[in-house]
Design a protein around this motif. Structure first.
Motif, short mmCIF file in Angstrom:
data_model
loop_
_atom_site.label_atom_id
_atom_site.label_comp_id
_atom_site.label_asym_id
_atom_site.label_seq_id
_atom_site.Cartn_x
_atom_site.Cartn_y
_atom_site.Cartn_z
N ASN A 21 55.10 -2.33 -16.96
CA ASN A 21 54.46 -3.64 -16.91
C ASN A 21 55.48 -4.69 -16.48
O ASN A 21 56.59 -4.75 -17.00
N ASP A 22 55.10 -5.53 -15.49
CA ASP A 22 56.01 -6.53 -14.93
C ASP A 22 57.30 -5.90 -14.41
O ASP A 22 58.37 -6.51 -14.46
N ARG A 23 57.20 -4.64 -13.99
CA ARG A 23 58.33 -3.88 -13.44
C ARG A 23 59.46 -3.67 -14.46
O ARG A 23 60.61 -3.41 -14.10
N ARG A 24 59.10 -3.75 -15.74
CA ARG A 24 60.10 -3.48 -16.78
C ARG A 24 60.33 -1.97 -16.90
O ARG A 24 59.52 -1.16 -16.45
N ASP A 25 61.43 -1.61 -17.57
CA ASP A 25 61.79 -0.20 -17.73
C ASP A 25 60.76 0.53 -18.59
O ASP A 25 60.29 0.00 -19.61
N ILE A 26 60.44 1.74 -18.19
CA ILE A 26 59.59 2.63 -18.99
C ILE A 26 60.45 3.45 -19.94
O ILE A 26 60.03 3.77 -21.05
N PHE A 27 61.65 3.78 -19.48
CA PHE A 27 62.55 4.65 -20.25
C PHE A 27 63.83 3.90 -20.60
O PHE A 27 64.52 3.39 -19.71
#
Length: 341
Positions: A21-27
């Motif tokens: 979301n909003d190009r935030r980190d998934i990991f």
């Protein structure tokens, strides 16, 4: 904004992408990545998905997969929801982890599947961080990158049980014993030069990857669905899903386990009965975990999910694995009988 129409049918191949979301980190770290891959393996097994390949980056992921059961949405919901719950609990976060709905493009087979596999597997070294580095360094990094299926494709590590390698390797056109080597050469040739033509293919359509005739067919299907649908954003072009009836699944399971159906509703400590039944009901009857719980007299869908996971773990033990395999062979036969002539 309405969602893009999605054409679905048994045996469809998709390129699926997820983003934070909003190009935030998934990991956040390797522990997160390991947990995601465990969830991926569980979901592939539970929903009968044929996962051809994958690549996890920090804030997004790529997957190329086939859906024999026309159940992409259920598979992705299981994958994303399960990981989001874990992630938010571990990191003290709340709300959406992923950016809207996952993206999924239909893929035409043959050369497009092979080229797409190279594009996905080269993702780790096509980011800005690596573009200016010497070729030898990029090649070394690619071969060591642990968060994609590439290393297992080229024999650098053991094949993953939840990945189906045959269809992509077969596209190399090489004899079976040479396919890993040919595939390695094919992918790594892409380090030195960019396949500009395939990059343009990726941009042609938001719904599909393939030749002009294939794109036109997908476009026509989308138009047809839009004209027929009361709610266009929820429409799929579907053929009949080839599931086995719940009663037939229970009949086959009970026959192989040598029990009466009523015994499946009995709670027994360390029993194999419910885990195996739960797994088969999800995989072959298409039941949700909540429906499995109701069928087997469990308290909740969570309980059914845990039992189904136990069955997956049992496959590491020779005797239960043999029993599970026999049940699956019988149920695969039932699925084949349901297939239209």
């Amino acid at each position: 904004m309405p969602r893009n129409l999605r054409v679905e049918f048994p045996g469809a191949i998709y390129h699926v992408t997820i983003r934070g979301n909003d190009r935030r980190d998934i990991f956040g770290d390797d522990h997160d990545r390991e947990r995601f891959l465990r969830r991926l393996a569980e979901s592939v097994e539970a929903y009968g998905i044929r996962l051809y390949l994958f690549c996890l980056m920090t804030n997004h992921g790529h997957f190329v997969l086939e859906t024999p059961g026309t159940n992409l949405s259920r598979f992705m919901q299981s994958l994303e929801t399960g990981y989001t719950v874990y992630h938010n609990l571990r990191h003290g976060a709340s709300g959406h982890l992923f950016q809207g709905r996952y993206k999924a493009k239909l893929v035409e087979g043959d050369e497009y599947l092979l080229k797409l596999s190279r594009y996905v597997h080269l993702n780790p070294v096509h980011i800005a961080r690596w573009k200016k580095d010497p070729l030898a360094q990029r090649l070394a990094y690619l071969r060591k990158y642990p968060w994609s299926s590439y290393r297992s494709y080229i024999g650098e590590e053991k094949k993953l049980t939840y990945v189906t390698y045959g269809p992509v390797l077969a596209e190399t056109g090489a004899k079976k014993r040479r396919r890993q080597r040919e595939y390695r050469q094919y992918v790594e040739e892409g380090l030195a030069t960019t396949d500009a033509e395939f990059v343009e293919v990726l941009k042609r359509s938001p719904a599909a990857i393939g030749g002009e005739e294939f794109l036109a067919w997908v476009r026509d299907m989308c138009i047809e669905m839009g004209e027929k649908a009361a709610k266009p954003e929820d429409v799929s072009f579907r053929r009949e899903v080839l599931f086995v009836s719940k009663d037939k699944v229970l009949e086959v399971v009970c026959k192989h386990l040598g029990i009466r159906p009523s015994e499946l509703r009995e709670r027994r400590r360390n029993s194999l009965l419910r885990p195996i039944a739960a797994r088969m009901l999800v995989k072959y009857a298409g039941l949700t975990h909540r429906q499995v719980a109701d069928t087997l007299g469990m308290k909740s869908g969570v309980s059914a999910s845990l039992q189904a996971r136990r069955a997956m773990a049992l496959k590491a033990d020779a005797k239960p694995a043999k029993l599970i395999a026999a049940i699956e062979v019988a149920l695969d036969g039932q699925t084949a009988e349901n297939r239209p002539a």
